[in-house]
Design a protein around this motif. Structure first.
Motif, short mmCIF file in Angstrom:
data_model
loop_
_atom_site.label_atom_id
_atom_site.label_comp_id
_atom_site.label_asym_id
_atom_site.label_seq_id
_atom_site.Cartn_x
_atom_site.Cartn_y
_atom_site.Cartn_z
N ASN A 267 -13.76 20.03 47.08
CA ASN A 267 -13.29 21.34 47.53
C ASN A 267 -12.43 22.05 46.50
O ASN A 267 -12.47 23.27 46.37
N ASN A 268 -11.63 21.27 45.74
CA ASN A 268 -10.70 21.93 44.80
C ASN A 268 -11.40 22.47 43.55
O ASN A 268 -10.77 23.09 42.70
N ILE A 269 -12.71 22.23 43.40
CA ILE A 269 -13.42 22.75 42.22
C ILE A 269 -13.67 24.26 42.35
O ILE A 269 -13.72 24.98 41.37
N ILE A 270 -13.81 24.73 43.59
CA ILE A 270 -14.10 26.17 43.76
C ILE A 270 -12.85 26.93 44.20
O ILE A 270 -12.24 26.60 45.22
N GLU A 271 -12.47 27.90 43.39
CA GLU A 271 -11.35 28.80 43.74
C GLU A 271 -11.96 30.10 44.27
O GLU A 271 -12.57 30.86 43.50
N TYR A 272 -11.79 30.32 45.59
CA TYR A 272 -12.37 31.53 46.19
C TYR A 272 -11.44 32.72 45.99
O TYR A 272 -10.29 32.56 45.57
N ASP A 273 -11.96 33.88 46.33
CA ASP A 273 -11.17 35.11 46.26
C ASP A 273 -10.64 35.36 44.84
O ASP A 273 -9.51 35.82 44.67
N HIS A 274 -11.43 35.00 43.85
CA HIS A 274 -11.06 35.21 42.45
C HIS A 274 -12.12 36.10 41.79
O HIS A 274 -13.19 35.62 41.45
N SER A 275 -11.80 37.37 41.67
CA SER A 275 -12.73 38.28 41.01
C SER A 275 -12.24 38.51 39.58
O SER A 275 -11.08 38.86 39.36
N ILE A 276 -13.13 38.29 38.62
CA ILE A 276 -12.70 38.37 37.21
C ILE A 276 -12.35 39.81 36.85
O ILE A 276 -13.07 40.74 37.20
N GLU A 277 -11.24 39.99 36.15
CA GLU A 277 -10.83 41.35 35.75
C GLU A 277 -10.61 41.52 34.26
O GLU A 277 -10.78 42.61 33.74
N LYS A 278 -10.21 40.45 33.60
CA LYS A 278 -9.96 40.58 32.16
C LYS A 278 -10.31 39.27 31.45
O LYS A 278 -10.05 38.19 32.00
N ILE A 279 -10.94 39.38 30.28
CA ILE A 279 -11.24 38.19 29.47
C ILE A 279 -10.71 38.45 28.07
O ILE A 279 -11.09 39.42 27.42
N GLU A 280 -9.78 37.60 27.60
CA GLU A 280 -9.23 37.76 26.24
C GLU A 280 -9.41 36.44 25.49
O GLU A 280 -9.35 35.37 26.09
N LYS A 281 -9.58 36.57 24.16
CA LYS A 281 -9.77 35.36 23.36
C LYS A 281 -8.69 35.25 22.32
O LYS A 281 -8.31 36.25 21.69
N ASN A 282 -8.15 34.05 22.12
CA ASN A 282 -7.16 33.84 21.08
C ASN A 282 -7.44 32.48 20.47
O ASN A 282 -7.32 31.46 21.14
N ASP A 283 -7.83 32.45 19.21
CA ASP A 283 -8.27 31.22 18.55
C ASP A 283 -9.35 30.54 19.41
O ASP A 283 -10.32 31.17 19.75
N ASP A 284 -9.08 29.28 19.80
CA ASP A 284 -10.11 28.57 20.54
C ASP A 284 -9.93 28.67 22.05
O ASP A 284 -10.69 28.09 22.82
N GLN A 285 -8.90 29.38 22.48
CA GLN A 285 -8.65 29.44 23.92
C GLN A 285 -9.06 30.79 24.52
O GLN A 285 -9.05 31.82 23.82
N ILE A 286 -9.40 30.73 25.79
CA ILE A 286 -9.84 31.96 26.47
C ILE A 286 -8.87 32.21 27.63
O ILE A 286 -8.55 31.28 28.39
N TYR A 287 -8.41 33.46 27.73
CA TYR A 287 -7.43 33.82 28.76
C TYR A 287 -8.13 34.71 29.80
O TYR A 287 -8.68 35.76 29.44
N LEU A 288 -8.06 34.26 31.05
CA LEU A 288 -8.74 35.01 32.11
C LEU A 288 -7.72 35.59 33.08
O LEU A 288 -6.72 34.93 33.39
N THR A 289 -8.00 36.79 33.55
CA THR A 289 -7.15 37.37 34.60
C THR A 289 -8.02 37.69 35.81
O THR A 289 -9.08 38.31 35.67
N PHE A 290 -7.57 37.22 36.96
CA PHE A 290 -8.27 37.50 38.23
C PHE A 290 -7.35 38.30 39.14
O PHE A 290 -6.13 38.12 39.10
N ASN A 291 -7.91 39.11 39.98
CA ASN A 291 -7.16 39.86 41.01
C ASN A 291 -5.79 40.32 40.52
O ASN A 291 -4.76 39.89 41.02
#
Ligand SMILES: Cc1cc2nc3c(=O)[nH]c(=O)nc-3n(C[C@H](O)[C@H](O)[C@H](O)COP(=O)(O)OP(=O)(O)OC[C@H]3O[C@@H](n4cnc5c(N)ncnc54)[C@H](O)[C@@H]3O)c2cc1C
Length: 380
Positions: free
Chosen positions: A118-142
């Motif tokens: 159950n903990n693999i799926i995070e509901y109510d998360h709509s993607i709003e921003k995707i940023e990249k910095n070196d090898d990491q990716i930063y996501l913003t939801f809601n």
């Protein structure tokens, strides 16, 4: 441990999560915009042997037999006059434990979801921003919900917001000048069909397909594809397809082509397809319809979502770099076949129909042709 974020809990997102969850080097989370996964009865889906083989690796062969069906053939008919032209032995590509399968889409999704914690799926998360910095990716939801990951898999469907967030140019899907008409039919409403087969009816700018979705052959899926022009204004009107007058207009258009009992309870959807594909940079991948959505006339969208997920898993875990090369080659083959199928199913000029029917009779029995046209797609 590398963190993998998956955007979208459709068939592609759920399947790729199932593959990664077995590998302790990765921690996988799916971010889904809805508050739950819709497991209502819904419509049917066809899965060819290429995807069944991959699904079996995660236990699909243990799914109750009563919940799926293995058709023998595809029967081709003309709508007017209603006449059988020929049949194609689709089970030719089957092996003992890997068979062309039809089932309820909800059964497939439930199977994929139930295998995840159950903990693999995070509901109510709509993607709003995707940023990249070196090898990491930063996501913003809601608005303000932030997540950092090492790999991002975007599988949020044909209208992919994730894709639009990472691309500078517009790679939007476009309307395929056709609408899909879907329905569920009980056996007692059908006549003169071979219940063991998929029945495909071809007509002027319209074709439809009927197939059983479970072993007892009580329930059948109906899917029709009707050529239909829509203005830009109509396309923006999301409620149009739910309007009673619109649905009645479609029923009127089809009244001489199909039995009214079949049309009793139908729903209509515009068909959108991809015109191009995007290859994002390192560590970001597009999957399923977000990568490429085909016209539905080859019934390969879900199978390709599954196949693409397996290839992506293989590429990431083995540090390979062939994902897009392989995918693009396969996508081109399937897209061309889907367009050709739709064209052939919809022709109306009597001379062209005559030659189409003769060609179909010959080609559906020609082993070399079938190996090339279907075998190349169904064997992976
Ligand atoms: C009429 C029709 C008939 C078809 N029949 C068949 C068939 O018989 N066989 C076959 O193989 N294929 C078929 N297909 C194609 C198949 O349905 C699709 O290719 C397949 O469902 C794609 O799965 P997906 O996971 O990529 O996308 P989807 O199933 O669309 O899943 C996307 C998920 O992402 C979520 N999401 C969307 N936006 C966001 C966001 N901003 N943030 C977070 N999550 C988000 C959605 O809620 C959804 O859960 C058919 C298609 C059509 C149109």
């Amino acid at each position: 441990m590398k963190k993998i974020a998956i955007i979208g809990a459709g068939i592609s997102g759920l399947f790729v999560a199932n593959l990664f969850k077995e590998n302790l080097n990765y921690q996988v989370t799916i971010y889904e915009k809805n508050t739950s996964i819709d497991l209502d009865q819904g419509y049917g889906i066809q899965l060819s042997t290429n995807s069944i083989k991959l699904l079996n690796k995660i236990g699909f062969n243990t799914l109750e037999n009563k919940d799926r069906f293995n058709p023998d053939k595809i029967d081709f008919y003309t709508i007017k006059p209603e006449k059988k032209i020929c049949d194609l032995n689709i089970s030719h590509f089957n092996s003992v434990d890997c068979k062309y399968t039809t089932l309820k889409r909800s059964k497939l999704v439930e199977f994929l979801k139930d295998r995840l914690n159950n903990n693999i799926i995070e509901y109510d998360h709509s993607i709003e921003k995707i940023e990249k910095n070196d090898d990491q990716i930063y996501l913003t939801f809601n608005e303000n919900n932030k997540v950092i990951c090492d790999y991002l898999i975007i599988s949020d469907g044909v209208f992919s917001k994730g894709k639009s967030l990472i691309s500078n140019k517009e790679i939007k899907s476009s309307y395929n000048n056709s609408i899909a008409i879907r329905g569920n039919i009980l056996r007692n409403k059908l006549q003169n069909l071979n219940e063991n087969n998929i029945s495909l009816f071809m007509g002027h700018n319209f074709h439809y397909v009927i197939y059983p979705v479970n072993k007892d052959k009580e329930n059948y899926n109906f899917i029709g594809i009707l050529k239909y022009q829509l203005s830009a204004k109509e396309l923006e009107n999301f409620s149009l397809f739910k309007e009673e007058t619109f649905i009645q207009g479609i029923k009127d258009k089809l009244q001489n082509k199909i039995s009214t009992t079949i049309l009793d309870d139908i729903k209509c959807f515009p068909v959108f397809v991809s015109k191009g594909y995007l290859k994002p940079g390192k560590n970001i991948f597009l999957l399923g319809d977000a990568f490429f959505a085909f016209p539905p006339s080859f019934a390969q969208g879900a199978s390709q979502s599954i196949e693409g997920a397996s290839e992506l898993f293989d590429n990431i875990t083995n540090n390979k770099n062939f994902f897009y090369e392989n995918r693009v080659a396969k996508i081109k083959m399937i897209n061309n076949r889907s367009k050709l199928n739709q064209f052939a199913f919809h022709v109306s000029n009597p001379v062209v129909v005559f030659f189409r029917n003769i060609s179909l009779k010959i080609l559906t029995k020609n082993k070399k042709f079938l190996e090339n046209y279907l075998g190349k797609i169904y064997k992976n």
